[in-house]
Enzyme design. Structure first.
Site, PDB file in Angstrom:
ATOM      1  N   CYS A   1       0.861  -1.182   0.000  1.00  0.00           N
ATOM      2  CA  CYS A   1       0.000   0.000   0.000  1.00  0.00           C
ATOM      3  C   CYS A   1       0.897   1.232   0.000  1.00  0.00           C
ATOM      4  CB  CYS A   1      -0.923  -0.014   1.220  1.00  0.00           C
ATOM      5  SG  CYS A   1      -2.056   1.384   1.213  1.00  0.00           S
TER       6      CYS A   1
ATOM      7  N   HIS B   1      -0.023   4.643  -0.190  1.00  0.00           N
ATOM      8  CA  HIS B   1      -0.431   5.712   0.732  1.00  0.00           C
ATOM      9  C   HIS B   1      -0.188   5.255   2.163  1.00  0.00           C
ATOM     10  CE1 HIS B   1      -4.290   3.871   2.083  1.00  0.00           C
ATOM     11  NE2 HIS B   1      -4.137   4.715   3.082  1.00  0.00           N
TER      12      HIS B   1
ATOM     13  N   HIS C   1      -8.554  -4.103  -7.970  1.00  0.00           N
ATOM     14  CA  HIS C   1      -8.662  -2.648  -7.998  1.00  0.00           C
ATOM     15  C   HIS C   1      -8.964  -2.215  -9.438  1.00  0.00           C
ATOM     16  CE1 HIS C   1      -6.265  -3.146  -4.330  1.00  0.00           C
ATOM     17  NE2 HIS C   1      -6.514  -1.884  -4.009  1.00  0.00           N
TER      18      HIS C   1
ATOM     19  N   CYS D   1      -3.489   6.752  -4.955  1.00  0.00           N
ATOM     20  CA  CYS D   1      -3.167   5.331  -4.827  1.00  0.00           C
ATOM     21  C   CYS D   1      -1.721   5.051  -5.284  1.00  0.00           C
ATOM     22  CB  CYS D   1      -4.151   4.460  -5.617  1.00  0.00           C
ATOM     23  SG  CYS D   1      -3.992   2.709  -5.238  1.00  0.00           S
ATOM     24  N   GLY D   2      -0.876   4.752  -4.314  1.00  0.00           N
ATOM     25  CA  GLY D   2       0.538   4.536  -4.639  1.00  0.00           C
ATOM     26  C   GLY D   2       0.775   3.315  -5.509  1.00  0.00           C
ATOM     27  N   THR D   3       0.081   2.204  -5.190  1.00  0.00           N
ATOM     28  CA  THR D   3       0.281   1.012  -6.020  1.00  0.00           C
ATOM     29  C   THR D   3      -0.405   1.186  -7.380  1.00  0.00           C
ATOM     30  OG1 THR D   3      -1.576  -0.031  -4.844  1.00  0.00           O
ATOM     31  CG2 THR D   3       0.641  -0.598  -4.106  1.00  0.00           C
TER      32      THR D   3
HETATM   33  O1  PYC Z   1      -1.923   3.730  -1.999  1.00  0.00           O
HETATM   34  O2  PYC Z   1      -1.375   1.769  -2.773  1.00  0.00           O
HETATM   35  C1  PYC Z   1      -2.167   2.524  -2.246  1.00  0.00           C
HETATM   36  C2  PYC Z   1      -3.496   2.010  -1.879  1.00  0.00           C
HETATM   37  C3  PYC Z   1      -4.006   0.769  -2.118  1.00  0.00           C
HETATM   38  C4  PYC Z   1      -5.287   0.748  -1.591  1.00  0.00           C
HETATM   39  C5  PYC Z   1      -5.545   1.980  -1.037  1.00  0.00           C
HETATM   40  N1  PYC Z   1      -4.429   2.742  -1.224  1.00  0.00           N
END
Ligand code: PYC
Length: 310
Positions: A88, A90, A203, A233-235
Site C-alpha cells: 500500500c 499511501h 482494484h 493510490c501509490g500502487t
Molecule cells: O496507496 O497503494 C495505495 C493504496 C491501495 C489501496 C488503497 N491505497
C-alpha cells in the site's frame, strides 16, 4: 479486555491506522505466510481495527511486524475493510509519517519487508516520503471486456503491488459529485474483468484529464471493499507508470504527477528493472499528516467488539 495502540494519519486524504502495540502475534517466517495466519486465525483483529464502529470503509490498517528479509529493518502487513493488501503506497507514506511523529524514525532511508517484496522508504527533512516500490509491470494490453449492461470496456491489467485494471477510454466524469456512478461502473467492470480470466484483479482505476496545476492525469480508484481511494493510490500509480513505460509515453526518471478524485496528488518516477520484459521499479512520493493517537478497546461484552462485517 484487548487494548490496541494506534496512530491515525491520512495521505492525500486517504486514511491509515498504524497498529503500534496489541495487534495479533503472527509468529515468524516470510510475510506472505504471516498474512495467511492473519487471515485464517486473527481476521477478527482486521475487522475490529478498520471496520465500523471504530473505523470506516476507506481506512487501511498497517500492522508492524518483525521483518523476515535480513536486509529490512521493519515489516508491515496492510489490511482493509474486506481483506489484505499486497502493498500500500499511501499506507507506507502514512506509516513513515506516523513513526516520525512518535519519535521512532528520523529523516533517512529504511527498508521494509512486505508480503509482496521489500520496499524502501525515504523520509526527507521537509516531511516528504518517497517509496521505492516493488517491481511493477503490465501483464495485458488493451483487453476488451464485455460488461453486462454497460458494453465493451478496453483497459490494461498491471501489477504495482496490487492488481489493477486501468481504463482511460470511458464516458465517466471523474469528480466527487459522480462517486456513486463511478463506483457502480467500476464495481461492475471489476466483476466482468474477473469473470473474463483476470481473477486476481481487485482494484479498478479510471483516468481523465488533470485539473490541478502540474498534474498529468486525474484518477478514480475503486478498492477491493468498494471504497474509493481518496489519494491517487501509490500502487495504482505504480501500475500506471508501468503502462506509461511500456507504451513509451514516460521516460525513465521523468516525473508523473497523479491527481486523485479529491484533487490531492502524489508524484511517481521509474527506472527500468528489465526493459525487455517491461519491468520497472517505481518511486512514489507524497506526504501524510497525523490525525490522532488512540488506544482502541475491545470489550467481549460488546456485540460489535470485532467490527460490523458485511
Ligand atoms: O496507496 O497503494 C495505495 C493504496 C491501495 C489501496 C488503497 N491505497
Amino acid at each position: 479486555m484487548t487494548a490496541i495502540r494506534v496512530i491515525d494519519s491520512h495521505t492525500a486524504g486517504e486514511p491509515t491506522r498504524l497498529v503500534l502495540e496489541g495487534g495479533p502475534e503472527l509468529g515468524d517466517g516470510p510475510l506472505a505466510r504471516r498474512v495467511e495466519r492473519f487471515r485464517t486465525q486473527f481476521d477478527n483483529y482486521r475487522s475490529g481495527i478498520v471496520n465500523e464502529p471504530r473505523g470506516s470503509d476507506p481506512l487501511v490498517g498497517a500492522l508492524l511486524v518483525p521483518p523476515h528479509r535480513p536486509d529490512c529493518q521493519l515489516g508491515v502487513i496492510f489490511f482493509n475493510n474486506v481483506g489484505y493488501l499486497g502493498m500500500c503506497g499511501h499506507g507506507t507514506i502514512g506509516l513513515i509519517a506516523s513513526l516520525h511523529h512518535s519519535g521512532q524514525l528520523q529523516p533517512g532511508s529504511i527498508r521494509i519487508d512486505t508480503p509482496v517484496g521489500a520496499i524502501e522508504a525515504q523520509l526527507a527533512e521537509d516531511g516528504t516520503v518517497s517509496v521505492v516500490n516493488v517491481v511493477s509491470y503490465r501483464s495485458a494490453h488493451r483487453q476488451a471486456v464485455n460488461v453486462p449492461g454497460i458494453g465493451t470496456v478496453v483497459g490494461d491489467v498491471a501489477w504495482g503491488g496490487n492488481w489493477f485494471f486501468l481504463v482511460s477510454e470511458h464516458e465517466q466524469t471523474l469528480d466527487l459529485a459522480h462517486v456513486e456512478a463511478l463506483t457502480d461502473f467500476s464495481w461492475r467492470l471489476r466483476a466482468a474483468v474477473n469473470a473474463q480470466g483476470y481473477a486476481l484483479v481487485d482494484h479498478v482505476e479510471l483516468f481523465s484529464a488533470a485539473r490541478i496545476p502540474g498534474a498529468h492525469s486525474r484518477n478514480f480508484v475503486l478498492c477491493p471493499g468498494k471504497a474509493y481511494d481518496r489519494s491517487p493510490c501509490g500502487t495504482g500509480t505504480s501500475a500506471k507508470l508501468a503502462c506509461l513505460a511500456a507504451d513509451g509515453k514516460l521516460a525513465e526518471g521523468e516525473a508523473w504527477m497523479q491527481e486523485s478524485l479529491i484533487g490531492s496528488s502524489m508524484t511517481g518516477r521509474y527506472r527500468w528493472q528489465d526493459r525487455e520484459r517491461g519491468a520497472i521499479i517505481p518511486t512514489i512520493s507524497g506526504t501524510a499528516h497525523v490525525t490522532g493517537e488512540a488506544t482502541l478497546h475491545f470489550d467481549p461484552r460488546d456485540p460489535f467488539c470485532w467490527g460490523i462485517r458485511a
